[in-house]
Motif scaffolding. Structure first.
Motif, PDB file in Angstrom:
ATOM      1  N   MET A  65       0.811  -1.215   0.000  1.00  0.00           N
ATOM      2  CA  MET A  65       0.000   0.000   0.000  1.00  0.00           C
ATOM      3  C   MET A  65       0.845   1.267   0.000  1.00  0.00           C
ATOM      4  N   ALA A  66       2.108   1.176   0.434  1.00  0.00           N
ATOM      5  CA  ALA A  66       2.989   2.345   0.473  1.00  0.00           C
ATOM      6  C   ALA A  66       3.568   2.687  -0.893  1.00  0.00           C
ATOM      7  N   ARG A  67       3.241   1.888  -1.911  1.00  0.00           N
ATOM      8  CA  ARG A  67       3.787   2.121  -3.245  1.00  0.00           C
ATOM      9  C   ARG A  67       2.674   2.551  -4.184  1.00  0.00           C
ATOM     10  N   PRO A  68       2.524   3.854  -4.355  1.00  0.00           N
ATOM     11  CA  PRO A  68       1.413   4.346  -5.185  1.00  0.00           C
ATOM     12  C   PRO A  68       1.525   3.934  -6.643  1.00  0.00           C
ATOM     13  N   GLU A  69       2.741   3.570  -7.075  1.00  0.00           N
ATOM     14  CA  GLU A  69       2.893   3.131  -8.467  1.00  0.00           C
ATOM     15  C   GLU A  69       2.466   1.683  -8.662  1.00  0.00           C
ATOM     16  N   ALA A  70       2.125   0.992  -7.560  1.00  0.00           N
ATOM     17  CA  ALA A  70       1.726  -0.418  -7.665  1.00  0.00           C
ATOM     18  C   ALA A  70       0.449  -0.537  -8.491  1.00  0.00           C
ATOM     19  N   PRO A  71       0.407  -1.497  -9.401  1.00  0.00           N
ATOM     20  CA  PRO A  71      -0.815  -1.692 -10.184  1.00  0.00           C
ATOM     21  C   PRO A  71      -2.002  -1.994  -9.275  1.00  0.00           C
ATOM     22  N   GLY A  72      -3.173  -1.543  -9.680  1.00  0.00           N
ATOM     23  CA  GLY A  72      -4.375  -1.750  -8.870  1.00  0.00           C
ATOM     24  C   GLY A  72      -4.644  -3.203  -8.556  1.00  0.00           C
ATOM     25  N   ILE A  73      -4.232  -4.082  -9.474  1.00  0.00           N
ATOM     26  CA  ILE A  73      -4.494  -5.509  -9.256  1.00  0.00           C
ATOM     27  C   ILE A  73      -3.755  -6.025  -8.026  1.00  0.00           C
ATOM     28  N   THR A  74      -2.647  -5.378  -7.650  1.00  0.00           N
ATOM     29  CA  THR A  74      -1.930  -5.821  -6.451  1.00  0.00           C
ATOM     30  C   THR A  74      -2.523  -5.196  -5.191  1.00  0.00           C
ATOM     31  N   ARG A  75      -3.099  -4.025  -5.325  1.00  0.00           N
ATOM     32  CA  ARG A  75      -3.669  -3.347  -4.168  1.00  0.00           C
ATOM     33  C   ARG A  75      -4.954  -4.019  -3.703  1.00  0.00           C
ATOM     34  N   ARG A  76      -5.718  -4.592  -4.622  1.00  0.00           N
ATOM     35  CA  ARG A  76      -6.998  -5.189  -4.239  1.00  0.00           C
ATOM     36  C   ARG A  76      -6.837  -6.349  -3.252  1.00  0.00           C
ATOM     37  N   PRO A  77      -5.996  -7.345  -3.546  1.00  0.00           N
ATOM     38  CA  PRO A  77      -5.842  -8.414  -2.545  1.00  0.00           C
ATOM     39  C   PRO A  77      -5.192  -7.928  -1.259  1.00  0.00           C
ATOM     40  N   ALA A  78      -4.304  -6.954  -1.355  1.00  0.00           N
ATOM     41  CA  ALA A  78      -3.684  -6.415  -0.141  1.00  0.00           C
ATOM     42  C   ALA A  78      -4.733  -5.728   0.726  1.00  0.00           C
ATOM     43  N   MET A  79      -5.626  -4.962   0.100  1.00  0.00           N
ATOM     44  CA  MET A  79      -6.665  -4.263   0.866  1.00  0.00           C
ATOM     45  C   MET A  79      -7.672  -5.240   1.453  1.00  0.00           C
ATOM     46  N   ALA A  80      -7.973  -6.306   0.717  1.00  0.00           N
ATOM     47  CA  ALA A  80      -8.897  -7.315   1.243  1.00  0.00           C
ATOM     48  C   ALA A  80      -8.307  -7.982   2.477  1.00  0.00           C
ATOM     49  N   THR A  81      -7.016  -8.300   2.419  1.00  0.00           N
ATOM     50  CA  THR A  81      -6.355  -8.907   3.577  1.00  0.00           C
ATOM     51  C   THR A  81      -6.317  -7.933   4.742  1.00  0.00           C
ATOM     52  N   ARG A  82      -6.042  -6.663   4.464  1.00  0.00           N
ATOM     53  CA  ARG A  82      -6.024  -5.672   5.539  1.00  0.00           C
ATOM     54  C   ARG A  82      -7.411  -5.549   6.178  1.00  0.00           C
ATOM     55  N   ALA A  83      -8.462  -5.574   5.348  1.00  0.00           N
ATOM     56  CA  ALA A  83      -9.823  -5.487   5.892  1.00  0.00           C
ATOM     57  C   ALA A  83     -10.115  -6.680   6.800  1.00  0.00           C
ATOM     58  N   GLN A  84      -9.751  -7.884   6.362  1.00  0.00           N
ATOM     59  CA  GLN A  84      -9.985  -9.069   7.183  1.00  0.00           C
ATOM     60  C   GLN A  84      -9.191  -9.011   8.484  1.00  0.00           C
ATOM     61  N   LEU A  85      -7.961  -8.528   8.392  1.00  0.00           N
ATOM     62  CA  LEU A  85      -7.114  -8.410   9.578  1.00  0.00           C
ATOM     63  C   LEU A  85      -7.718  -7.432  10.578  1.00  0.00           C
ATOM     64  N   HIS A  86      -8.188  -6.290  10.095  1.00  0.00           N
ATOM     65  CA  HIS A  86      -8.784  -5.293  10.988  1.00  0.00           C
ATOM     66  C   HIS A  86     -10.063  -5.812  11.636  1.00  0.00           C
ATOM     67  N   VAL A  87     -10.838  -6.588  10.885  1.00  0.00           N
ATOM     68  CA  VAL A  87     -12.055  -7.173  11.452  1.00  0.00           C
ATOM     69  C   VAL A  87     -11.703  -8.098  12.604  1.00  0.00           C
ATOM     70  N   ARG A  88     -10.753  -8.983  12.383  1.00  0.00           N
ATOM     71  CA  ARG A  88     -10.405  -9.967  13.419  1.00  0.00           C
ATOM     72  C   ARG A  88      -9.740  -9.332  14.624  1.00  0.00           C
ATOM     73  N   ARG A  89      -9.059  -8.228  14.417  1.00  0.00           N
ATOM     74  CA  ARG A  89      -8.429  -7.535  15.542  1.00  0.00           C
ATOM     75  C   ARG A  89      -9.410  -6.642  16.295  1.00  0.00           C
ATOM     76  N   GLY A  90     -10.581  -6.432  15.711  1.00  0.00           N
ATOM     77  CA  GLY A  90     -11.548  -5.549  16.347  1.00  0.00           C
ATOM     78  C   GLY A  90     -11.181  -4.082  16.233  1.00  0.00           C
ATOM     79  N   ASP A  91     -10.455  -3.730  15.173  1.00  0.00           N
ATOM     80  CA  ASP A  91     -10.061  -2.341  14.991  1.00  0.00           C
ATOM     81  C   ASP A  91     -11.284  -1.455  14.785  1.00  0.00           C
ATOM     82  N   PRO A  92     -11.284  -0.243  15.351  1.00  0.00           N
ATOM     83  CA  PRO A  92     -12.457   0.630  15.237  1.00  0.00           C
ATOM     84  C   PRO A  92     -12.773   1.068  13.819  1.00  0.00           C
ATOM     85  N   ASP A  93     -11.769   1.056  12.928  1.00  0.00           N
ATOM     86  CA  ASP A  93     -12.014   1.462  11.546  1.00  0.00           C
ATOM     87  C   ASP A  93     -12.238   0.264  10.614  1.00  0.00           C
ATOM     88  N   ALA A  94     -12.554  -0.886  11.189  1.00  0.00           N
ATOM     89  CA  ALA A  94     -12.729  -2.092  10.377  1.00  0.00           C
ATOM     90  C   ALA A  94     -13.831  -1.924   9.334  1.00  0.00           C
TER      91      ALA A  94
END
Length: 200
Positions: A65-94
């Protein structure tokens, strides 16, 4: 490499996926293939998340996510994993993370993009006490995945519909831990997850 690893992850074959991720990353880095490296790191985040290495998963996600030049196809699975991680951790911004990942995934119309996000939404609803919301979150993707017939994906979505109170009849031929639990044998399901390498 990327396609083989993704398929192994879908089928929860972590023992084969893990060394391939390392081998593939070494190959991509040595040959200066940044697009491949970004995608492989997103896959490694998914692997680490599933096998309980949440700090490692987060590190890989944030690297992508820190690489804005990364193709969108790589950001999608990374963001999905981050969303799942935040859900399981109980993060307030999940919830906002799940919504953002969904907005990126849905336009693709691809199950490999939409399923992880709908599962994150279902888990968030269930952990928040909204059982009906858990079933609703995966209803559309479950119908689509059922046509494709990949057992692990179909069974995981069916599991969340079942958790959400829906009447689910899993395939008799399936023996994934999701189906084993739906059938009522939680102990066998837990043993299967331990054997596979999923501590959560």
């Amino acid at each position: 490499y990327a396609n083989l690893i993704w398929t192994l992850l879908d089928y929860r074959n972590f023992s084969e996926a893990a060394p391939l991720v390392d081998e593939a990353l070494d190959y991509a880095i040595k040959r200066e293939l940044p697009g491949a490296e970004y995608y492989l790191r997103a896959e490694r985040a998914r692997l680490r998340f599933a096998t309980g290495d949440w700090p490692g998963a987060e590190a890989d996600v944030e690297w992508v996510m820190a690489r804005p030049e990364a193709p969108g196809i790589t950001r999608r699975p990374a963001m999905a994993t981050r969303a799942q991680l935040h859900v399981r951790r109980g993060d307030p911004d999940a919830a906002s993370g799940v919504d953002l990942a969904r907005r990126l995934a849905e336009p693709t119309g691809e199950l490999q993009r939409t399923v992880p996000v709908s599962i994150a939404a279902a888990e968030l609803a269930w952990l928040s006490g909204d059982t009906a919301g858990a079933a609703a979150a995966v209803h559309a993707t479950h119908d689509e995945a059922s046509e494709a017939g990949q057992p692990w994906i179909v069974d995981e979505l069916a599991f969340w519909r079942w958790r959400g109170g829906a009447d689910v009849a899993p395939p008799e031929s399936s023996e994934t831990p999701y189906v084993v639990q739906i059938r009522g044998d939680w102990k066998a399901a837990a043993d299967a997850w331990e054997h596979i390498g999923c501590p959560y």
